[in-house]
Write a protein that holds these residues in place. Structure first.
Motif, PDB file in Angstrom:
ATOM      1  N   ALA A 120      -8.921 -19.546  -6.942  1.00 20.17           N
ATOM      2  CA  ALA A 120      -8.239 -19.344  -5.630  1.00 20.17           C
ATOM      3  C   ALA A 120      -8.444 -17.730  -5.658  1.00 20.17           C
ATOM      4  CB  ALA A 120      -7.132 -19.627  -5.519  1.00 20.17           C
ATOM      5  N   ALA A 121      -8.238 -17.083  -6.467  1.00 19.59           N
ATOM      6  CA  ALA A 121      -8.188 -15.589  -6.603  1.00 19.59           C
ATOM      7  C   ALA A 121      -9.558 -15.214  -6.242  1.00 19.59           C
ATOM      8  CB  ALA A 121      -7.680 -14.941  -7.948  1.00 19.59           C
ATOM      9  N   LEU A 122     -10.555 -15.619  -6.954  1.00 21.88           N
ATOM     10  CA  LEU A 122     -12.038 -15.179  -6.591  1.00 21.88           C
ATOM     11  C   LEU A 122     -12.447 -15.326  -5.447  1.00 21.88           C
ATOM     12  CD1 LEU A 122     -13.627 -16.373 -10.078  1.00 21.88           C
ATOM     13  CD2 LEU A 122     -13.247 -14.161  -9.427  1.00 21.88           C
ATOM     14  N   ASN A 123     -12.019 -16.619  -4.859  1.00 22.36           N
ATOM     15  CA  ASN A 123     -12.145 -16.919  -3.316  1.00 22.36           C
ATOM     16  C   ASN A 123     -11.677 -15.946  -2.389  1.00 22.36           C
ATOM     17  OD1 ASN A 123     -13.721 -19.061  -4.200  1.00 22.36           O
ATOM     18  ND2 ASN A 123     -12.127 -20.595  -3.929  1.00 22.36           N
ATOM     19  N   VAL A 124     -10.496 -15.525  -2.575  1.00 28.81           N
ATOM     20  CA  VAL A 124     -10.097 -14.339  -1.629  1.00 28.81           C
ATOM     21  C   VAL A 124     -10.427 -12.984  -1.923  1.00 28.81           C
ATOM     22  CG1 VAL A 124      -7.891 -15.928  -1.372  1.00 28.81           C
ATOM     23  CG2 VAL A 124      -7.687 -14.033  -2.826  1.00 28.81           C
ATOM     24  N   GLY A 125     -11.210 -12.873  -3.114  1.00 28.18           N
ATOM     25  CA  GLY A 125     -11.967 -11.298  -3.461  1.00 28.18           C
ATOM     26  C   GLY A 125     -11.232 -10.762  -4.369  1.00 28.18           C
ATOM     27  N   GLY A 126     -10.180 -11.421  -4.970  1.00 34.93           N
ATOM     28  CA  GLY A 126      -9.623 -10.443  -6.040  1.00 34.93           C
ATOM     29  C   GLY A 126      -8.623  -9.486  -5.533  1.00 34.93           C
ATOM     30  N   PHE A 127      -8.492  -8.460  -6.229  1.00 34.05           N
ATOM     31  CA  PHE A 127      -7.559  -7.135  -5.864  1.00 34.05           C
ATOM     32  C   PHE A 127      -8.559  -6.107  -5.200  1.00 34.05           C
ATOM     33  CE2 PHE A 127      -5.340  -9.352  -9.135  1.00 34.05           C
ATOM     34  CZ  PHE A 127      -3.811  -9.057  -8.792  1.00 34.05           C
ATOM     35  N   ARG A 128      -7.990  -5.730  -4.180  1.00 36.45           N
ATOM     36  CA  ARG A 128      -8.661  -4.875  -3.297  1.00 36.45           C
ATOM     37  C   ARG A 128      -8.355  -3.206  -3.666  1.00 36.45           C
ATOM     38  NH1 ARG A 128      -7.180  -5.440   2.768  1.00 36.45           N
ATOM     39  NH2 ARG A 128      -8.555  -3.490   2.772  1.00 36.45           N
ATOM     40  N   SER A 129      -9.754  -2.360  -4.270  1.00 37.78           N
ATOM     41  CA  SER A 129      -9.349  -1.138  -4.709  1.00 37.78           C
ATOM     42  C   SER A 129      -8.922  -0.188  -3.450  1.00 37.78           C
ATOM     43  CB  SER A 129     -10.893  -0.726  -5.263  1.00 37.78           C
ATOM     44  OG  SER A 129     -11.048  -1.174  -6.314  1.00 37.78           O
ATOM     45  N   GLU A 130      -8.952  -0.680  -2.224  1.00 41.15           N
ATOM     46  CA  GLU A 130      -8.394   0.237  -1.310  1.00 41.15           C
ATOM     47  C   GLU A 130      -6.863   0.484  -1.567  1.00 41.15           C
ATOM     48  OE1 GLU A 130     -11.706  -2.057   0.923  1.00 41.15           O
ATOM     49  OE2 GLU A 130     -10.299  -2.406  -0.827  1.00 41.15           O
ATOM     50  N   PHE A 131      -6.246  -0.348  -2.197  1.00 43.72           N
ATOM     51  CA  PHE A 131      -4.693  -0.229  -2.408  1.00 43.72           C
ATOM     52  C   PHE A 131      -4.399   0.196  -3.664  1.00 43.72           C
ATOM     53  CE2 PHE A 131      -4.820  -2.692   1.496  1.00 43.72           C
ATOM     54  CZ  PHE A 131      -3.843  -2.369   2.109  1.00 43.72           C
ATOM     55  N   ALA A 132      -5.333   0.347  -4.629  1.00 41.02           N
ATOM     56  CA  ALA A 132      -5.164   0.651  -6.086  1.00 41.02           C
ATOM     57  C   ALA A 132      -4.238   1.839  -6.370  1.00 41.02           C
ATOM     58  CB  ALA A 132      -6.560   1.119  -6.888  1.00 41.02           C
ATOM     59  N   GLY A 133      -3.266   1.580  -7.006  1.00 38.45           N
ATOM     60  CA  GLY A 133      -2.196   2.218  -7.685  1.00 38.45           C
ATOM     61  C   GLY A 133      -1.043   2.059  -6.676  1.00 38.45           C
ATOM     62  N   TRP A 134      -0.848   1.443  -5.503  1.00 38.16           N
ATOM     63  CA  TRP A 134       0.372   1.412  -4.955  1.00 38.16           C
ATOM     64  C   TRP A 134      -0.076  -0.103  -3.712  1.00 38.16           C
ATOM     65  CZ3 TRP A 134       5.044   2.616  -5.163  1.00 38.16           C
ATOM     66  CH2 TRP A 134       6.043   2.270  -4.109  1.00 38.16           C
ATOM     67  N   ARG A 135       0.897  -0.948  -3.956  1.00 30.36           N
ATOM     68  CA  ARG A 135       0.914  -2.196  -3.284  1.00 30.36           C
ATOM     69  C   ARG A 135      -0.200  -3.050  -3.251  1.00 30.36           C
ATOM     70  NH1 ARG A 135       6.136  -2.775  -2.302  1.00 30.36           N
ATOM     71  NH2 ARG A 135       6.963  -1.369  -0.473  1.00 30.36           N
ATOM     72  N   ASP A 136      -1.151  -2.647  -4.422  1.00 27.71           N
ATOM     73  CA  ASP A 136      -2.419  -3.586  -4.838  1.00 27.71           C
ATOM     74  C   ASP A 136      -2.006  -5.128  -4.837  1.00 27.71           C
ATOM     75  OD1 ASP A 136      -2.300  -3.394  -7.797  1.00 27.71           O
ATOM     76  OD2 ASP A 136      -2.157  -1.342  -6.962  1.00 27.71           O
ATOM     77  N   ASP A 137      -0.897  -5.156  -5.853  1.00 28.39           N
ATOM     78  CA  ASP A 137      -0.428  -6.525  -6.139  1.00 28.39           C
ATOM     79  C   ASP A 137       0.218  -7.328  -4.996  1.00 28.39           C
ATOM     80  OD1 ASP A 137       1.613  -4.616  -6.265  1.00 28.39           O
ATOM     81  OD2 ASP A 137       2.134  -5.263  -8.203  1.00 28.39           O
ATOM     82  N   THR A 138       0.992  -6.625  -4.177  1.00 29.25           N
ATOM     83  CA  THR A 138       1.638  -6.896  -2.949  1.00 29.25           C
ATOM     84  C   THR A 138       0.728  -7.670  -2.025  1.00 29.25           C
ATOM     85  OG1 THR A 138       3.787  -5.581  -2.917  1.00 29.25           O
ATOM     86  CG2 THR A 138       3.304  -6.656  -1.130  1.00 29.25           C
ATOM     87  N   GLU A 139      -0.312  -6.608  -1.717  1.00 30.50           N
ATOM     88  CA  GLU A 139      -1.561  -7.108  -0.933  1.00 30.50           C
ATOM     89  C   GLU A 139      -2.269  -8.173  -1.254  1.00 30.50           C
ATOM     90  OE1 GLU A 139      -5.173  -7.332   1.010  1.00 30.50           O
ATOM     91  OE2 GLU A 139      -4.846  -6.951  -0.948  1.00 30.50           O
ATOM     92  N   PHE A 140      -2.430  -8.507  -2.482  1.00 35.92           N
ATOM     93  CA  PHE A 140      -3.147  -9.478  -3.224  1.00 35.92           C
ATOM     94  C   PHE A 140      -2.305 -10.884  -2.864  1.00 35.92           C
ATOM     95  CE2 PHE A 140      -3.355 -12.569  -6.792  1.00 35.92           C
ATOM     96  CZ  PHE A 140      -4.895 -12.905  -6.836  1.00 35.92           C
ATOM     97  N   GLY A 141      -0.854 -10.720  -3.162  1.00 38.32           N
ATOM     98  CA  GLY A 141      -0.240 -11.868  -3.104  1.00 38.32           C
ATOM     99  C   GLY A 141      -0.096 -12.138  -1.674  1.00 38.32           C
TER     100      GLY A 141
END
Length: 239
Positions: free
Chosen positions: A132-153
């Motif tokens: 499922a994580a791979l299908n949604v594209g994983g974590f986005r580097s555009e948010f690296a360092g702040w809210r990257d985990d929130t955006e992923f969730g």
């Protein structure tokens, strides 16, 4: 970037057929031995630990490299400065067993930061279905360092075929204050991209919620945390 291109991937804990893959992103300047020692003491049976130790990667790239390298159907994330409880992985596995439709699971955090499952998807205690994580594209580097985990969730909530949930018993100890500080530009971007979720989760539509949000943006709660954690540590070191 492929996992093969990441020189810093290692498996300090291996298993021939893991159910869960733990991914720990780190950099050479940080020590990760303590968290790996805690992972070795888990009560779960079939799991592996993957450390991504590469200073050339941002945290999102490191997490994604670990997810691609993972062999378990469930990926669990934590950080190099965290200490999982001994039952951490067993409780993650039990949560997925109880709910076959579960695709993303967040747990509680105590210590230098406190988290009780407010749909912010804190990356130091997060587990999810690998496919499922791979299908949604994983974590986005555009948010690296702040809210990257929130955006992923939030993307898992919106785009993955399944449910996201919180379990308090899936606990993590975060000994120190978080290293991240607010990035106003990324905060504004998150609000633009997810206006409804942002208003629901980040800024509750109540007077106390909005006052709390204003104080947080002005750095008040960072000052409180500094007094709460740094001053007692300084006092203890003088004894």
């Amino acid at each position: 970037m492929t996992a093969a291109a990441v020189a810093g991937i290692s498996r300090p804990i291996d298993h021939p057929d893991p159910r869960i893959s733990v991914v720990v992103p780190t950099i050479p300047a940080n020590d990760h031995d303590a968290v790996v020692d805690r992972l070795r003491a888990q009560t779960a049976d079939a799991y592996e630990a993957i450390v991504v130790d590469d200073a050339t990667l941002d945290i999102c790239e490191a997490r994604n490299a670990g997810i691609r390298e993972a062999r378990g159907e469930i990926v669990a994330l934590t950080d190099d400065d965290c200490r999982p409880s001994g039952e951490w992985l067993s409780r993650i596995e039990a949560a997925f067993d109880r709910d076959p439709g579960l695709v993303c699971l967040e747990g509680s955090v105590r210590g230098g930061r406190t988290y009780d499952g407010e749909r912010r998807y804190v990356g130091c205690n997060l587990a999810f279905d690998r496919e499922a994580a791979l299908n949604v594209g994983g974590f986005r580097s555009e948010f690296a360092g702040w809210r990257d985990d929130t955006e992923f969730g939030w993307r898992m909530e919106r785009d993955a075929s399944g449910r996201c949930a919180y379990r308090d018993e899936v606990s993590m100890h975060h000994p120190d204050q978080p290293r991240a500080t607010i990035d106003e530009d990324l905060e504004a971007r998150l609000r633009r991209e997810y206006p409804r979720r942002y208003e629901e989760v980040i800024v509750p539509d109540t007077l106390p919620g909005r006052v709390n949000d204003w104080l947080w943006r002005k750095g008040f709660w960072n000052l409180v945390d500094t007094i709460r954690y740094d001053l007692p540590n300084a006092v203890r070191s003088d004894r």
